[in-house]
Design a protein around this motif. Structure first.
Motif, short mmCIF file in Angstrom:
data_model
loop_
_atom_site.label_atom_id
_atom_site.label_comp_id
_atom_site.label_asym_id
_atom_site.label_seq_id
_atom_site.Cartn_x
_atom_site.Cartn_y
_atom_site.Cartn_z
N TYR A 21 37.57 11.11 92.15
CA TYR A 21 38.99 11.43 92.23
C TYR A 21 39.18 12.93 92.48
O TYR A 21 39.95 13.35 93.35
CB TYR A 21 39.66 11.02 90.91
CG TYR A 21 41.17 11.00 90.93
CD1 TYR A 21 41.86 9.84 91.28
CD2 TYR A 21 41.92 12.11 90.55
CE1 TYR A 21 43.25 9.79 91.26
CE2 TYR A 21 43.30 12.08 90.54
CZ TYR A 21 43.96 10.91 90.89
OH TYR A 21 45.33 10.87 90.88
N THR A 22 38.45 13.74 91.71
CA THR A 22 38.57 15.20 91.85
C THR A 22 37.97 15.67 93.17
O THR A 22 38.52 16.55 93.84
CB THR A 22 37.88 15.90 90.67
OG1 THR A 22 38.47 15.45 89.44
CG2 THR A 22 38.02 17.41 90.77
N ALA A 82 32.59 17.22 84.46
CA ALA A 82 32.33 17.71 83.10
C ALA A 82 32.17 19.22 83.05
O ALA A 82 32.39 19.83 82.00
CB ALA A 82 31.09 17.03 82.52
N ALA A 83 31.78 19.82 84.19
CA ALA A 83 31.54 21.27 84.21
C ALA A 83 32.77 22.07 84.62
O ALA A 83 32.74 23.30 84.60
CB ALA A 83 30.40 21.58 85.17
N MET A 84 33.86 21.39 84.99
CA MET A 84 35.07 22.09 85.38
C MET A 84 35.63 22.92 84.23
O MET A 84 35.54 22.54 83.07
CB MET A 84 36.16 21.10 85.83
CG MET A 84 35.99 20.57 87.23
SD MET A 84 37.22 19.29 87.63
CE MET A 84 38.76 20.19 87.36
N TYR A 85 36.23 24.04 84.57
CA TYR A 85 36.90 24.88 83.56
C TYR A 85 37.88 24.05 82.75
O TYR A 85 37.93 24.13 81.52
CB TYR A 85 37.61 26.03 84.28
CG TYR A 85 38.37 26.97 83.38
CD1 TYR A 85 37.70 27.86 82.55
CD2 TYR A 85 39.76 26.98 83.37
CE1 TYR A 85 38.39 28.73 81.72
CE2 TYR A 85 40.46 27.85 82.56
CZ TYR A 85 39.78 28.73 81.74
OH TYR A 85 40.47 29.59 80.91
N ASP A 86 38.68 23.24 83.42
CA ASP A 86 39.66 22.40 82.76
C ASP A 86 39.00 21.44 81.78
O ASP A 86 39.48 21.25 80.65
CB ASP A 86 40.45 21.62 83.82
CG ASP A 86 41.60 20.83 83.24
OD1 ASP A 86 42.48 21.44 82.61
OD2 ASP A 86 41.62 19.60 83.42
N SER A 87 37.90 20.83 82.17
CA SER A 87 37.19 19.87 81.32
C SER A 87 36.53 20.56 80.14
O SER A 87 36.48 19.99 79.03
CB SER A 87 36.13 19.12 82.13
OG SER A 87 36.72 18.44 83.22
N GLY A 94 33.81 25.36 88.70
CA GLY A 94 32.64 24.73 88.11
C GLY A 94 32.36 23.34 88.62
O GLY A 94 31.26 22.82 88.43
N PHE A 95 33.36 22.72 89.28
CA PHE A 95 33.16 21.34 89.74
C PHE A 95 32.05 21.27 90.79
O PHE A 95 31.21 20.36 90.75
CB PHE A 95 34.46 20.78 90.32
CG PHE A 95 34.32 19.35 90.80
CD1 PHE A 95 34.48 18.31 89.91
CD2 PHE A 95 34.03 19.06 92.13
CE1 PHE A 95 34.34 16.99 90.33
CE2 PHE A 95 33.89 17.76 92.56
CZ PHE A 95 34.05 16.72 91.66
#
Length: 415
Positions: A247-248, A115-120, A108-109
């Motif tokens: 960073y990501t 903010a859209a990452m699975y982790d987030s 999703g990044f």
């Protein structure tokens, strides 16, 4: 005075009544009976949809499985099975069948940023439902998830441990705020690189700073050290983990340049073959996930920190207490403590308690990187040596080592 638990309490167990792959499920299904088995996290709603109407399911436990309809689950219960279905409206699996990969957490990044990452998205859900003090429904979901991670971690590490033994697992701990490109970051990366090349499974807490650096070193362990230096230089363009998107993005750029080191698990099982960036196949004996980034064990309690995307496998928990104990339980081959503050000092003495009482068996060396830091700035050595000298198992003070040389640290852990 506490005594070590009996051997059967701390030794890994292999449960033969658990079904975690569709292939094993179909094999058992062909016998006509699933009596007393536990079926975990399987998609039984996907083709070929199994016919369970004539199968003996007395005492069978289905946890986190999806069925073609609610009627299927209800019929199983009527015929004597226990069904804990996957909870609805969750961004995470109730019963994960395998550990997470960097690709899983970063999904999703590209489309929507951090903010859209699975982790987030999971972290946002975690915060919205009480954080560390969740409501009853959420607490049950999180406990089921963390048990699934426990189970997946045991499965993922079993082959490594049976081949290399528990003394081959080395923990690396240290400050999360260490900036990319700094000397401590580079030192931790070289440490991870050398340990992985020495056939050690590198285990970290899965955060930024020293933890990311150690997993990065292990991730690039099959490449020359010049590639490691180049990767760090690229990461140093986004040195601060609080700048989440940059960073990501830098981490994903490194992964794009150097390739995904191993294939993700398929249907809950680890791959037999691993791949280099150039797609040349390697046997698992040459290169598996353990040697391509090692293991990270983070927690969503610290979900405000970007995910460490360089570990080969990621055992991410909701419970920080379980996560911390898991890291220390696994790291029987010793622990490297790089400079850190309160969290690192807590881990030093939490580990020392396990070593003092022999809770998890024999411990490896405690290696403290940066002699001045650990003897002057935070003089934990002056407390640790006298404590371990009085262990019920005898004088263990010689397990403590201080050094400024990363190569000596590796020698102490691999001798």
């Amino acid at each position: 005075m506490p005594t070590p638990p009996p051997a059967d309490v701390i030794e890994p167990h292999i449960w033969t009544d658990e079904i975690q792959t569709r292939a094993e499920f179909d094999r058992r299904l062909a016998t006509g009976s699933l009596v007393g088995l536990t079926v975990q996290g399987l998609r039984l709603d996907l083709a070929p949809v199994p016919d369970l109407t004539e199968i003996d399911v007395a005492g069978t436990l289905f946890v986190g499985c999806r069925f073609a309809s609610r009627q299927v689950g209800a019929d199983l219960v009527r015929r004597g099975a226990n069904v804990v279905p996957p909870f609805s409206r969750l961004p995470y699996p109730t019963q994960p069948s395998h550990l997470y990969t960097p690709e899983d957490l970063a999904a999703g990044f590209t489309e929507g940023g951090f903010a859209a990452m699975y982790d987030s998205r999971i972290y946002a859900h975690f915060r919205a439902h009480g954080g560390a003090m969740p409501d009853v429904r959420e607490a049950l979901c999180q406990r089921l998830h963390d048990h699934g991670v426990d189970n997946a971690l045991a499965d993922a590490t079993r082959a490594w441990l049976s081949t290399h033994g528990p003394q081959s697992v080395v923990g690396v701990m240290g400050g999360h705020a260490v900036r990319r490109g700094s000397e401590p970051y580079r030192t931790a990366a070289v440490l991870g690189w050398e340990l992985a090349r020495a056939h050690r499974l590198v285990v970290t807490g899965g955060g930024p700073g020293v933890m990311e650096a150690a997993n990065l070193g292990a991730y690039l362990s099959t490449r020359p050290v010049e590639d490691l230096t180049a990767a760090i230089d690229l990461l140093a363009t986004a040195p601060d983990y609080t700048d989440h998107d940059r960073y990501t993005a830098a981490a994903l750029r490194v992964r794009e340049l150097y390739g995904r080191s191993v294939s993700p698990p398929v249907n809950g099982t680890e791959p037999v073959t691993a791949y280099r960036a150039d797609s040349a196949a390697l046997t698992t004996g040459d290169l598996d996930w353990a040697g391509c980034g090692g293991l990270a064990v983070p927690t969503w309690l610290y979900g405000h920190e970007p995910a460490n995307l360089f570990a080969g496998r990621i055992a991410k928990y909701f419970s920080n207490a379980i996560r911390e104990d898991t890291i220390l339980r696994l790291a029987r081959g010793g622990i490297v403590f790089a400079p850190g503050r309160a969290g690192t000092v807590q881990e030093v003495f939490q580990a020392a308690t396990k070593t003092y009482y022999g809770t998890d068996g024999v411990s490896g060396a405690y290696v403290f990187l940066d002699r001045a830091y650990w003897t002057t700035e935070l003089p934990v050595e002056s407390l640790l040596r006298p404590l371990l000298a009085t262990s019920p198992s005898g004088d263990l003070s010689d397990t403590v080592h201080l050094t400024d040389d990363v190569h000596e640290a590796v020698r102490l852990l691999t001798a």
